[in-house]
Design a protein around this motif. Structure first.
Motif, mmCIF file in Angstrom:
data_model
loop_
_atom_site.group_PDB
_atom_site.id
_atom_site.type_symbol
_atom_site.label_atom_id
_atom_site.label_comp_id
_atom_site.label_asym_id
_atom_site.label_seq_id
_atom_site.Cartn_x
_atom_site.Cartn_y
_atom_site.Cartn_z
ATOM 1 N N ILE A 27 0.799 -1.223 0.000
ATOM 2 C CA ILE A 27 0.000 0.000 0.000
ATOM 3 C C ILE A 27 0.834 1.276 0.000
ATOM 4 C CG2 ILE A 27 -1.770 1.298 1.232
ATOM 5 C CD1 ILE A 27 -2.805 -1.301 0.056
ATOM 6 N N CYS A 28 1.824 1.371 0.885
ATOM 7 C CA CYS A 28 2.524 2.630 1.161
ATOM 8 C C CYS A 28 3.607 2.939 0.124
ATOM 9 C CB CYS A 28 3.137 2.587 2.555
ATOM 10 S SG CYS A 28 4.072 4.066 2.992
ATOM 11 N N SER A 29 3.473 4.082 -0.561
ATOM 12 C CA SER A 29 4.442 4.481 -1.589
ATOM 13 C C SER A 29 5.814 4.766 -0.986
ATOM 14 C CB SER A 29 3.933 5.714 -2.339
ATOM 15 O OG SER A 29 3.711 6.794 -1.443
ATOM 16 N N GLN A 30 5.849 5.329 0.220
ATOM 17 C CA GLN A 30 7.129 5.655 0.844
ATOM 18 C C GLN A 30 7.867 4.401 1.306
ATOM 19 O OE1 GLN A 30 5.183 8.829 3.366
ATOM 20 N NE2 GLN A 30 7.127 9.842 2.977
ATOM 21 N N LEU A 31 7.118 3.386 1.709
ATOM 22 C CA LEU A 31 7.748 2.118 2.077
ATOM 23 C C LEU A 31 8.025 1.244 0.858
ATOM 24 C CD1 LEU A 31 5.788 1.287 5.348
ATOM 25 C CD2 LEU A 31 8.163 2.054 5.124
ATOM 26 N N GLN A 32 7.696 1.784 -0.313
ATOM 27 C CA GLN A 32 8.095 1.154 -1.580
ATOM 28 C C GLN A 32 9.321 1.854 -2.160
ATOM 29 O OE1 GLN A 32 4.580 1.531 -3.994
ATOM 30 N NE2 GLN A 32 3.413 0.035 -2.819
ATOM 31 N N GLY A 33 9.820 2.876 -1.433
ATOM 32 C CA GLY A 33 10.991 3.603 -1.893
ATOM 33 C C GLY A 33 10.684 4.944 -2.515
ATOM 34 N N GLY A 34 9.400 5.337 -2.579
ATOM 35 C CA GLY A 34 9.012 6.610 -3.160
ATOM 36 C C GLY A 34 9.286 7.779 -2.224
ATOM 37 N N CYS A 35 9.264 8.991 -2.793
ATOM 38 C CA CYS A 35 9.562 10.193 -2.010
ATOM 39 C C CYS A 35 8.297 10.844 -1.452
ATOM 40 C CB CYS A 35 10.309 11.209 -2.882
ATOM 41 S SG CYS A 35 11.917 10.627 -3.459
ATOM 42 N N CYS A 37 3.999 10.830 -0.296
ATOM 43 C CA CYS A 37 2.894 10.039 0.265
ATOM 44 C C CYS A 37 1.831 9.872 -0.804
ATOM 45 C CB CYS A 37 2.327 10.745 1.490
ATOM 46 S SG CYS A 37 0.914 9.879 2.215
ATOM 47 N N ASP A 38 1.689 8.671 -1.299
ATOM 48 C CA ASP A 38 0.728 8.397 -2.374
ATOM 49 C C ASP A 38 0.221 6.974 -2.209
ATOM 50 O OD1 ASP A 38 -0.795 8.769 -4.635
ATOM 51 O OD2 ASP A 38 0.817 8.229 -6.017
ATOM 52 N N CYS A 39 -0.368 6.688 -1.039
ATOM 53 C CA CYS A 39 -0.797 5.319 -0.737
ATOM 54 C C CYS A 39 -1.925 4.891 -1.670
ATOM 55 C CB CYS A 39 -1.228 5.184 0.714
ATOM 56 S SG CYS A 39 -2.650 6.172 1.186
ATOM 57 N N LEU A 40 -1.966 3.605 -1.942
ATOM 58 C CA LEU A 40 -2.923 3.071 -2.911
ATOM 59 C C LEU A 40 -4.329 2.953 -2.361
ATOM 60 C CD1 LEU A 40 -0.710 0.302 -4.581
ATOM 61 C CD2 LEU A 40 -1.410 2.474 -5.567
ATOM 62 N N ASN A 41 -4.460 2.855 -1.038
ATOM 63 C CA ASN A 41 -5.794 2.695 -0.465
ATOM 64 C C ASN A 41 -5.753 3.087 1.012
ATOM 65 O OD1 ASN A 41 -8.420 2.061 0.054
ATOM 66 N ND2 ASN A 41 -8.311 -0.030 -0.721
ATOM 67 N N TRP A 42 -6.290 4.259 1.332
ATOM 68 C CA TRP A 42 -6.275 4.767 2.704
ATOM 69 C C TRP A 42 -7.237 3.975 3.573
ATOM 70 C CZ3 TRP A 42 -3.688 7.356 6.123
ATOM 71 C CH2 TRP A 42 -4.328 7.934 7.222
ATOM 72 N N TYR A 48 3.251 4.249 7.103
ATOM 73 C CA TYR A 48 4.602 4.789 7.269
ATOM 74 C C TYR A 48 4.791 5.334 8.693
ATOM 75 C CZ TYR A 48 8.855 7.454 6.334
ATOM 76 O OH TYR A 48 10.135 7.951 6.366
ATOM 77 N N HIS A 49 3.783 6.033 9.200
ATOM 78 C CA HIS A 49 3.841 6.561 10.571
ATOM 79 C C HIS A 49 3.950 5.421 11.582
ATOM 80 C CE1 HIS A 49 2.066 8.280 14.316
ATOM 81 N NE2 HIS A 49 2.793 9.344 13.965
ATOM 82 N N GLU A 50 3.162 4.363 11.371
ATOM 83 C CA GLU A 50 3.218 3.199 12.261
ATOM 84 C C GLU A 50 4.591 2.551 12.218
ATOM 85 O OE1 GLU A 50 0.689 1.661 14.294
ATOM 86 O OE2 GLU A 50 -0.144 3.679 14.065
ATOM 87 N N TYR A 51 5.175 2.506 11.019
ATOM 88 C CA TYR A 51 6.497 1.894 10.836
ATOM 89 C C TYR A 51 7.557 2.675 11.599
ATOM 90 C CZ TYR A 51 10.605 0.084 8.340
ATOM 91 O OH TYR A 51 11.816 -0.480 8.022
#
Length: 330
Positions: A27-35, A37-42, A48-51
């Motif tokens: 789901i998380c774009s930032q945890l996919q390596g992106g710069c 916040c563009d999650c696929l499904n809120w 990312y915050h939880e991580y």
């Protein structure tokens, strides 16, 4: 157009998982390596915050439990029922439609873990019932289990059904369930969910390859219009099934169908609905993808689609039509 993707674990106590640590979060774009916040499904929770709050590591995964077997029954030489006691919270977690566990005899060898869908999780007695079709080495090992023995399970897992969003919106509707063979077992929690939402349930049940339907005691708890019919014939929907399905769709104005059986049943039903020009009917179906770890790590559950897309079906929650649309079988 970007496809909406949903992870079954997103927003739960098991998120973020090991995929986030590896930069492979579904789901998380930032945890996919992106710069950005563009999650696929809120889902109401920032993964990312939880991580970050968890020390930049995954949450604790599913636990393994030693469970006491309360009852076993062999219906046919390759069909067994096992009832076992679990902790109360686990019983609640496994009562959801689509729940499954990994189970093995009470031994340390994790290679004997086999994923099995839940047939019933009684939250009053904390007893869980599963029905197992004996097909290979892992399931043969379960034939020797007797009442009073211990078994080892790992769970809870929830992605045993595709199309859960389509299921959740069914209320006061006329719905149709098609089940075949061992699919009679995992359909029970789904039928309970439909019954609790005041739906009128028509069930076409094909017992093949078994002599009888061994869930009759469970079906008595719900007001189901049961019809027995051969669903598949020579790799296609039988002519009798097509006539009956079409008649029920027209007479009851069916808006939702659940398929509890092998993938071929789902594929052929989708083709038949396309012939009837009824793409508006919402679907859900069993998740028959092969699994080993259940956490998206081992790759057993992955399927490749056009556009070089890879989906981890132990976690990805998706509409049944999207499971087979654009899928590469080579």
């Amino acid at each position: 157009m970007r496809e909406i993707v949903e992870c079954i674990d997103s927003g739960t106590e098991f998120c973020p998982c090991k995929l986030a640590e590896a930069g492979e979060c579904i789901i998380c774009s930032q945890l996919q390596g992106g710069c950005f916040c563009d999650c696929l499904n809120w889902k109401g929770v920032c993964i990312y915050h939880e991580y970050i709050n968890n020390g930049s590591k995954a949450k604790e995964g599913r636990k393994t439990y030693g469970c006491l077997v309360k009852e076993t029954e062999i219906f046919e030489k390759d069909l067994i029922l096992i009832k076992f006691e679990v902790p109360h919270k686990l019983a609640i977690d496994l009562s959801k439609a689509g729940s499954f566990i990994f189970i093995r005899p009470n031994e340390d060898n994790i290679y004997f873990d086999v994923p099995i869908s839940i047939m019933e999780a009684n939250i009053d007695t904390n007893v869980v019932a599963i029905m197992i079709e004996v097909r290979g080495i892992k399931t043969k090992n379960l034939l020797d289990i007797k009442s009073g023995d211990k078994i080892t399970i790992r769970g809870p897992y929830w992605n045993g059904v595709f199309g859960l969003n389509n299921l959740s919106v069914q209320k006061d509707n006329n719905v149709l369930v098609l089940a075949r063979g061992i699919g009679m077992a995992p359909m029970i929690p789904l039928i309970r969910k439909l019954y609790q939402s005041n739906n009128d349930i028509s069930l076409i049940l094909d017992t093949s390859p078994y002599k009888d339907y061994y869930v009759k005691d469970y079906l008595k708890n719900y007001n189901v219009n049961l019809m027995q019919e051969l669903l598949l014939d020579k790799g296609d929907l039988s002519d009798e099934a097509k006539v009956k399905i079409k008649a029920i769709i027209n007479e009851k104005d069916i808006k939702y169908i659940h398929l509890s059986g092998a993938d071929i049943l789902t594929v052929k039903l989708i083709e038949f609905l396309n012939e009837l020009d009824r793409k508006d009917i919402k679907l859900s179906c069993c998740n028959n993808i092969k699994m080993c770890c259940g956490e998206g790590i081992c790759g057993s559950c992955t399927a490749r689609f056009s556009g070089h897309r890879v989906k981890r079906f132990c976690k990805v929650q998706i509409d049944p039509r999207k499971v087979f649309e654009g899928r590469r079988f080579i």
